[in-house]
Design an enzyme around this catalytic site. Structure first.
Site, PDB file in Angstrom:
ATOM      1  N   LYS A 138      40.369  34.679  29.606  1.00 29.66           N
ATOM      2  CA  LYS A 138      39.687  33.303  29.732  1.00 29.66           C
ATOM      3  C   LYS A 138      39.819  32.497  28.373  1.00 29.66           C
ATOM      4  O   LYS A 138      39.732  33.077  27.323  1.00 29.66           O
ATOM      5  CB  LYS A 138      38.260  33.461  29.900  1.00 29.66           C
ATOM      6  CG  LYS A 138      37.791  34.045  31.219  1.00 29.66           C
ATOM      7  CD  LYS A 138      36.273  34.190  31.371  1.00 29.66           C
ATOM      8  CE  LYS A 138      35.962  34.553  32.721  1.00 29.66           C
ATOM      9  NZ  LYS A 138      36.198  33.764  33.626  1.00 29.66           N
ATOM     10  N   ARG A 165      35.341  40.547  42.759  1.00 31.37           N
ATOM     11  CA  ARG A 165      35.536  40.912  44.006  1.00 31.37           C
ATOM     12  C   ARG A 165      35.912  42.389  44.023  1.00 31.37           C
ATOM     13  O   ARG A 165      35.977  42.946  44.981  1.00 31.37           O
ATOM     14  CB  ARG A 165      36.684  39.800  44.698  1.00 31.37           C
ATOM     15  CG  ARG A 165      37.885  39.957  43.950  1.00 31.37           C
ATOM     16  CD  ARG A 165      38.715  38.503  44.539  1.00 31.37           C
ATOM     17  NE  ARG A 165      38.022  37.264  43.844  1.00 31.37           N
ATOM     18  CZ  ARG A 165      38.603  36.171  43.706  1.00 31.37           C
ATOM     19  NH1 ARG A 165      39.599  36.002  44.719  1.00 31.37           N
ATOM     20  NH2 ARG A 165      38.198  35.119  43.172  1.00 31.37           N
TER      21      ARG A 165
HETATM   22  N1  BES Z   1      32.777  35.514  36.440  1.00 27.81           N
HETATM   23  C1  BES Z   1      33.668  34.769  36.668  1.00 27.81           C
HETATM   24  C2  BES Z   1      33.211  33.467  37.446  1.00 27.81           C
HETATM   25  C3  BES Z   1      32.150  32.603  36.725  1.00 27.81           C
HETATM   26  C4  BES Z   1      32.813  31.233  36.272  1.00 27.81           C
HETATM   27  C5  BES Z   1      30.802  32.619  36.621  1.00 27.81           C
HETATM   28  C6  BES Z   1      31.805  30.393  35.371  1.00 27.81           C
HETATM   29  C7  BES Z   1      29.855  31.980  35.946  1.00 27.81           C
HETATM   30  C8  BES Z   1      30.629  30.652  35.464  1.00 27.81           C
HETATM   31  C9  BES Z   1      34.640  35.266  37.561  1.00 27.81           C
HETATM   32  O1  BES Z   1      34.909  36.590  37.390  1.00 27.81           O
HETATM   33  C10 BES Z   1      36.085  34.562  37.372  1.00 27.81           C
HETATM   34  O2  BES Z   1      36.362  34.602  36.253  1.00 27.81           O
HETATM   35  N2  BES Z   1      36.756  33.976  38.470  1.00 27.81           N
HETATM   36  C11 BES Z   1      37.760  33.486  38.374  1.00 27.81           C
HETATM   37  C12 BES Z   1      38.647  33.658  39.521  1.00 27.81           C
HETATM   38  C13 BES Z   1      39.977  33.354  39.598  1.00 27.81           C
HETATM   39  C14 BES Z   1      41.082  33.912  38.782  1.00 27.81           C
HETATM   40  C15 BES Z   1      40.681  33.275  41.055  1.00 27.81           C
HETATM   41  C16 BES Z   1      37.724  31.861  38.453  1.00 27.81           C
HETATM   42  O3  BES Z   1      36.743  31.339  39.079  1.00 27.81           O
HETATM   43  O4  BES Z   1      38.053  31.195  37.528  1.00 27.81           O
HETATM   44 MN    MN Z   2      36.356  37.079  35.809  1.00 31.31          MN
END
Ligand code: BES
Ligand code: MN
Ligand code: ZN
Length: 503
Positions: A283, A357
């Site tokens: 990230k 997921r």
């Molecule tokens: N934990 C994150 C989602 C999230 C983002 C929660 C912002 C709270 C605030 C999750 O694990 C994630 O990183 N999701 C990705 C999925 C993508 C790679 C398909 C996302 O939403 O960017």
């Molecule tokens: Mn994630």
């Protein structure tokens, strides 16, 4: 934070002795005959003057503190607005009590009394009104000061006394207090866990917290370690955990308050990622610290089972927490890796940041062993949920109309509202993989939906609801009873659902 002691007493505003007496007032209304008029007379008409001069109008969350100078036994009054009488809801009352409790705290006073409002939102009883009051007061005075070396700004407000006019209100108000304390202390517990940083709240520490709770409440607990996960074939959870030095945990708690002990259970599954760096699909640095709260779902299902046990709800409940840290270590999963889930289905991991997921796939497949009467998972699952819904709605998906309706109603009552999104099979096209049964990302568009659809492949035909709480999980500003930072929203929705279900 110590939870406020709440008591209920028959008493009147003008004769009650208290450091602070909180009084609610609706905008544009005269002084309520029964309570405020007599108090106003004792105060020499001060209340009427404040209202007439519009120094205090009664707008929602408007607060005014007034020193009574010995005219009545209560040393100070805190007036708090409820807005227009016709528009008062449980949420208005909850917020007003949050605002009032904050003012009491600022006044550096340890306890207060509050007069039960005379307005009753449509379709509600004193149970719900009292519950909302307690929730607002406890959650509005929430503080997280564990890591501050200087003394915190003022003591916690330790006590709240609800004054009722008639003795026949006592039963309902006391029941509301019991429920309100349970939902609020569950929320406080979740906020605390979310606030703890990931160097403290590791998967091992989550397991320790769960054990402590199980022991204290007489809940059955089983914790699967890595070896057992390997034996069972939880390839998705193990895959996510690979990049971290912290061993994963798989926690199963069971509370059985059902009359028929073999009743089909409600099963709750919560995403418990103690920190989400994204893994090899790292990230960006900005706001990454928020990802210490990527374990909110798990904390909520843990708090919910504790609340169910404390309330002695007559149901069978199972809480499941797949727990891991998502890190980009030397042995971490890499894009393109294929994992075999507990269900036997294979997944191509095209993005290691879509880890929620994956761990939920194994959590849900495990949940299916219990043949749930209702299966609910809750997760900070997608950034797309934040984009779609902003801060005020939880994303809801599900396979069962009746269950969705119950969850919607409980959310409305709790002031933690859900908004349904489509779970249409058409979207599965986006999850097809060239090399495995599916891939873990859905490409551009509908990110919240493809994540939910992915999960749906692991629940069979069980009545199931998925709640995406990424939207509501972190507040950018302080609100009446919601702090800046982790909100723990979803906790009261779950506990309310369990209460409503067992009524
Ligand atoms: N934990 C994150 C989602 C999230 C983002 C929660 C912002 C709270 C605030 C999750 O694990 C994630 O990183 N999701 C990705 C999925 C993508 C790679 C398909 C996302 O939403 O960017
Ligand atoms: Mn994630
Ligand atoms: Zn995550």
């Amino acid at each position: 934070m110590k939870i406020m002691q709440v008591t209920v007493q028959v008493g009147r505003a003008e004769t009650a002795s208290a450091e602070v007496l909180v009084l609610t007032h609706c905008e544009g209304e005269g002084l309520a005959k029964q309570d405020a008029a007599l108090l106003d007379r004792a105060l020499g008409g001060a209340l009427r003057k404040l209202v007439q001069s519009k120094e205090f109008e009664g707008k929602a969350n408007e607060v005014l503190l007034y020193h009574t100078q010995g005219t009545v036994p209560a040393k100070r009054l805190v007036l708090v607005g409820l807005g227009k009488k016709s528009e008062v809801t449980l949420e208005t009352i909850r917020q007003a009590m949050g605002s009032a409790a904050k003012r009491v705290h600022q006044a550096k006073v340890e306890s207060f009394a509050v007069v039960l409002p005379t307005v009753m939102p449509a379709g509600m009883s004193w149970v719900e009104v009292a519950q909302a009051m307690v929730e607002g007061a406890i959650l509005g005075s929430y503080q997280f000061t564990v890591y501050r070396s200087e003394a915190a700004s003022g003591q916690d407000v330790a006590g709240m006394k609800i004054l009722i006019l008639q003795k026949d209100q006592l039963r309902q108000v006391s029941e509301g207090v019991r429920r309100g304390v349970a939902t609020a202390e569950a929320t406080v517990f979740v906020r605390d866990l979310c606030n703890h940083p990931s160097n403290i709240l590791t998967p091992t520490r989550v397991a320790k917290e769960a054990k402590t709770i199980a022991k204290a409440e007489g809940i059955t607990i089983k914790i699967l370690e890595q070896k057992e996960m390997e034996r069972l074939g939880m390839g998705a959870l193990l895959g996510v955990a690979r990049g971290s030095q912290e061993p994963p945990k798989f926690i199963i708690l069971e509370y059985n308050g059902a009359k028929k002990k073999d009743e089909r259970p409600v099963v709750l599954v919560g995403k418990t990622i103690t920190f989400d760096t994204g893994g090899i699909s790292l990230k960006p640095a900005e706001n990454m610290e928020h990802m210490k709260a990527d374990m909110t779902g798990g904390a909520e299902v843990l708090a919910s089972i504790r609340a169910a046990a404390r309330l002695k709800l007559p149901l069978r409940l199972i809480s499941i927490l797949p727990v891991a840290e998502n890190m980009p270590g030397g042995r971490a999963m890499k894009p393109g890796d294929i994992v075999k889930t507990l269900s036997g289905k294979t997944v191509e991991v095209q993005n290691t940041d879509a880890e929620g997921r994956l761990i939920l796939a194994d959590g849900l497949a495990y949940a299916m062993r219990y043949k749930p009467a209702a299966l609910i998972d809750i997760a900070t699952l997608t950034g797309a949920c934040v984009v779609a819904l902003g801060q005020f709605a939880i994303g809801m998906f599900g396979t069962d109309q009746a269950l969705k309706e119950q969850v919607r109603k409980s959310g409305q009552k709790a002031g933690e509202r859900v908004w349904e999104m489509p779970l249409w099979e058409e979207y599965f096209e986006q999850l097809k993989s060239d090399v495995a049964d599916m891939r873990n990302i859905g490409g551009r568009g509908g990110g919240m939906i493809t994540a939910a659809l992915f999960l749906s492949k692991f629940v069979g035909d069980c009545p199931w609801v998925h709640l995406d709480i990424a939207s509501t999980d972190w507040s950018e500003r302080e609100r009446a009873y919601i702090p800046k930072g982790p909100t723990a929203i979803g906790t009261r929705l779950l506990v309310q659902y369990l209460i409503d279900r067992s009524l």
